[in-house]
Motif scaffolding. Structure first.
Motif, PDB file in Angstrom:
ATOM      1  N   UNK A   3      -7.699   0.742  13.294  1.00 36.05           N
ATOM      2  CA  UNK A   3      -6.408   1.366  13.633  1.00 36.05           C
ATOM      3  C   UNK A   3      -5.267   0.829  12.774  1.00 36.05           C
ATOM      4  N   UNK A   4      -5.244  -0.417  12.491  1.00 36.49           N
ATOM      5  CA  UNK A   4      -4.159  -0.996  11.702  1.00 36.49           C
ATOM      6  C   UNK A   4      -4.160  -0.454  10.268  1.00 36.49           C
ATOM      7  N   UNK A   5      -5.333  -0.312   9.689  1.00 36.24           N
ATOM      8  CA  UNK A   5      -5.419   0.236   8.345  1.00 36.24           C
ATOM      9  C   UNK A   5      -4.967   1.697   8.320  1.00 36.24           C
ATOM     10  N   UNK A   6      -5.383   2.459   9.327  1.00 32.88           N
ATOM     11  CA  UNK A   6      -4.985   3.874   9.418  1.00 32.88           C
ATOM     12  C   UNK A   6      -3.478   3.996   9.566  1.00 32.88           C
ATOM     13  N   UNK A   7      -2.873   3.185  10.388  1.00 33.16           N
ATOM     14  CA  UNK A   7      -1.424   3.198  10.581  1.00 33.16           C
ATOM     15  C   UNK A   7      -0.701   2.836   9.283  1.00 33.16           C
TER      16      UNK A   7
END
Length: 194
Positions: A3-7
């Motif tokens: 999720x952090x990479x996608x954000x």
């Protein structure tokens, strides 16, 4: 990818980020607004006043209502208060004749038949408010003259009577009686097809 990479990827692709978007030229925009003298034309989303349409609709409703009242007034002149009452006259009976009980055939021979409540008795005149027409006129008031010649009937104000006449004349033995259930049934039988 978590999720952090996608954000982080989404933020990098967002053109509205403060660091990427240039600041607006406020001085130029303010100068353009202050020097413009032309009023912009209304867009399609702007509502125009509907007062003329409402006034036209109200006028049409008023005219239609007035027309309906005028038509009703001309349609039934006999039931208007200014219409003259029907006047019937009791024929004098032969002093030696005996009255037979009313029959369907005897009642059918009449041109006028109604049930009415006596509204006044003055001398030899009786005035009726018609409650139901079996045959004949369509007014609300009937006056009967020369009631002394009518055998066996004494009219009282407020009471209802069944009255028959032939061409404006009530036969002394013709079936004019106090309105009671048996006689109402006889009248219904005599005039049911009317």
């Amino acid at each position: 990818m978590n999720e952090d990479e996608l954000l982080a990827r989404l933020r990098a692709a967002d053109p509205a980020l403060v660091g990427v978007t240039p600041a607006p030229d406020v001085d130029r925009l303010l100068e353009a607004v202050m020097t413009t003298t032309r009023v912009p034309a209304p867009t399609s989303g702007t509502r125009r006043p509907r007062r003329p349409l409402l006034l036209a609709t109200a006028a049409a409703v008023a005219l239609t209502t007035a027309g309906a009242f005028a038509w009703q007034a001309t349609r039934s002149p006999a039931s208007s208060p200014s219409a003259a009452p029907l006047v019937l006259r009791v024929q004098a009976a032969d002093g030696t004749a005996k009255c037979a009980a009313p029959s369907v055939a005897m009642l059918r021979a009449n041109t006028t038949a109604f049930e009415g409540a006596v509204t006044s008795v003055t001398g030899q005149l009786v005035t009726f408010r018609v409650e139901h027409w079996y045959r004949g006129e369509d007014g609300r008031t009937v006056t009967v003259n020369h009631i002394e010649n009518l055998e066996g009937v004494s009219f009282r104000t407020g009471e209802s009577y069944l009255v028959v006449a032939r061409h404006g004349r009530i036969d002394a033995c013709g079936g004019t009686v106090w309105a009671e259930p048996t006689m109402r049934d006889l009248y219904r039988q005599a005039f049911r097809d009317q």
